[in-house]
Design an enzyme around this catalytic site. Structure first.
Site, PDB file in Angstrom:
ATOM      1  N   ALA A  79       0.804  -1.222   0.000  1.00 19.75           N
ATOM      2  CA  ALA A  79       0.000   0.000   0.000  1.00 19.75           C
ATOM      3  C   ALA A  79       0.840   1.276   0.000  1.00 19.75           C
ATOM      4  O   ALA A  79       0.301   2.365   0.169  1.00 19.75           O
ATOM      5  CB  ALA A  79      -0.932  -0.004   1.213  1.00 19.75           C
ATOM      6  N   ASP A  80       2.141   1.142  -0.188  1.00 17.97           N
ATOM      7  CA  ASP A  80       2.999   2.331  -0.223  1.00 17.97           C
ATOM      8  C   ASP A  80       3.960   2.232  -1.413  1.00 17.97           C
ATOM      9  O   ASP A  80       5.183   2.177  -1.247  1.00 17.97           O
ATOM     10  CB  ASP A  80       3.785   2.443   1.087  1.00 17.97           C
ATOM     11  CG  ASP A  80       4.511   3.780   1.212  1.00 17.97           C
ATOM     12  OD1 ASP A  80       4.117   4.728   0.507  1.00 17.97           O
ATOM     13  OD2 ASP A  80       5.469   3.871   2.000  1.00 17.97           O
ATOM     14  N   PRO A  81       3.394   2.222  -2.620  1.00 16.04           N
ATOM     15  CA  PRO A  81       4.213   1.935  -3.805  1.00 16.04           C
ATOM     16  C   PRO A  81       4.846   3.176  -4.439  1.00 16.04           C
ATOM     17  O   PRO A  81       4.763   3.362  -5.644  1.00 16.04           O
ATOM     18  CB  PRO A  81       3.194   1.304  -4.750  1.00 16.04           C
ATOM     19  CG  PRO A  81       1.943   2.073  -4.453  1.00 16.04           C
ATOM     20  CD  PRO A  81       1.985   2.412  -2.983  1.00 16.04           C
ATOM     21  N   ASN A  85      10.289   2.691  -3.506  1.00 12.26           N
ATOM     22  CA  ASN A  85      10.101   1.327  -3.017  1.00 12.26           C
ATOM     23  C   ASN A  85      10.178   0.280  -4.125  1.00 12.26           C
ATOM     24  O   ASN A  85       9.907  -0.897  -3.888  1.00 12.26           O
ATOM     25  CB  ASN A  85       8.758   1.203  -2.288  1.00 12.26           C
ATOM     26  CG  ASN A  85       8.803   1.841  -0.915  1.00 12.26           C
ATOM     27  OD1 ASN A  85       9.877   2.002  -0.340  1.00 12.26           O
ATOM     28  ND2 ASN A  85       7.643   2.216  -0.386  1.00 12.26           N
TER      29      ASN A  85
END
Length: 432
Positions: A79-81, A85
């Protein structure tokens, strides 16, 4: 400020690696929980460059493919793309980093998302309006007919250009401008999904300005819809393919062709052969597998109806050939005969070689509507000849053993269905 629990992040990384680490060219670092604490995370060292700093569209597509696996296969997603990352390793793999923020996409939402994609591509805006309620994008009190009209206005032009040209970002922007009056909102879970896809599409556009996430992944979505065991998706597919009881073969053709489309090596390895032979082989191999059982049942039903209509038309051609335009063929029989032509053409690789109207009544060269018998004769005349069907026979030995075994059962299945139809028709004629 609350400190992060790195032990929880380590467990997220372990789960992510287990689910998606086997995808081709995806690297998920190993977590060393024995050396980690709630304040210290020890994981495999990965070297590479940020994905948005290298020109590698293939790895972007790997990321898109992996993202859709996360969202629609298992529901556990990163959920933190943000670009930092994603790393391109020096040996050409896509490495995922930072597992502190993960999301869970519930099964009913996964199905709803796929249904929405299916209805969007097939321009079923009435069903799409219901999907928006299911996904929480609209309140249940939203007036469905007004929403349907608004969605038609938003999406009609975009869809007319084809699924491969649909911009995910543009669609969201258009939705926000048009749907606000219906209390359109983006739930927290969906904002994370959108962000994940938007980041990847943004990186891809930097490499290839015409890249579209939905166009790249729709083949995977189409295949998922055709093969998934979810009762909700099966019901949705059934409703899509049978509109008011009439089989929409054009929609099945579209789904099958999209599901077999080979945009990336992730979807299908390159194969050698002519384009039509490859398509035939892929279609037959899919249809006669366990995964293709739902579609196979539909095809068998429609083939039986078509063969039945073909038999009636053949009988009529002898019975009424010299006695005027009379015919025992009903409009339903004619629809089944046209569908039979399309099915034969589809599986013989000749769907583009000849043309016969399956959407409107055929007309003669003088502009007058053809009689059912004349139209039936025209359709039967345009069916592929035995010689044109030979390519199918040549590829049968190349099919997987599982598909060959199911093919051997085909004649018996069709005969049983034909006998049932003939018996039912006889009963109707006697008692009705």
């Amino acid at each position: 400020m609350q400190e992060m629990d790195y032990l929880n992040e380590a467990q997220n990384g372990i789960k992510f690696r287990k689910l998606y680490g086997g995808i081709k060219d995806v690297l998920v670092p190993k977590m060393y929980t024995e050396y980690s604490t709630s304040k210290v995370l020890v994981m495999e060292w990965v070297e590479g460059q940020k994905l948005n700093e290298v020109n590698d569209l293939y790895l972007v597509e790997v990321g898109v493919y992996c993202s859709f696996n996360q969202l629609l296969e298992y529901g556990f997603y990163h959920a933190d793309p943000h670009p930092g990352n994603f790393l391109r390793t020096y040996d050409g793999q896509l490495a995922y980093l930072d597992f502190g923020m993960m999301g869970d996409f519930r099964p009913e939402l996964r199905d709803g998302f796929m249904e929405a994609c299916l209805h969007l591509v097939n321009r079923d805006f009435k069903a799409l309006a219901k999907d928006f309620v299911t996904l929480g994008l609209l309140p249940p009190t939203a007036e469905k007919s007004a929403v349907t009209k608004a969605l038609t206005d938003v999406f009609q032009d975009a869809i007319s250009r084809g699924v491969r040209n649909i911009s995910f970002g543009d669609l969201l922007g258009d939705l926000g401008k048009t749907m606000y009056r219906f209390k359109f909102r983006i739930p927290p879970y969906f904002s994370l999904v959108i962000r994940s896809l938007a980041v990847l599409e943004g990186i891809a556009i930097g490499i290839s300005p015409n890249y579209k996430v939905l166009g790249s992944t729709y083949p995977w979505i189409a295949r998922k819809i055709l093969t998934d065991s979810s009762p909700q998706l099966k019901s949705s597919l059934q409703n899509l393919l049978y509109e008011e009881g009439v089989f929409r073969i054009d929609r099945l053709e579209s789904l099958l062709s999209e599901s077999l489309r080979t945009e990336t090596a992730l979807v299908q390895k390159p194969v050698v052969g002519t384009e039509s032979n490859i398509a035939m082989k892929q279609m037959l191999a899919f249809t006669f597998t366990e995964q293709g059982s739902f579609v196979r049942e539909i095809l068998l039903r429609e083939f039986a109806k078509g063969l039945d209509a073909y038999g009636l038309a053949t009988l009529d051609s002898f019975t009424f050939s010299g006695s005027g335009p009379s015919s025992s063929l009903t409009e339903e029989d004619m629809t089944n005969l046209r569908t039979f032509y399309r099915l034969i053409s589809l599986f013989s690789g000749m769907q583009k070689a000849k043309s016969v109207s399956t959407q409107v009544k055929a007309v003669s060269k003088y502009g007058e509507a053809l009689t059912p018998l004349d139209e039936a004769s025209l359709v039967m005349y345009q069916l592929p000849s035995a010689q044109e069907m030979l390519p199918i026979l040549s590829i049968l030995p190349e099919l997987p053993q599982e598909s060959q075994q199911r093919l051997l059962q085909l004649p018996g299945d069709l005969v049983g269905r034909l006998v049932t139809r003939a018996f039912a028709r006889t009963i109707r004629r006697i008692f009705l």
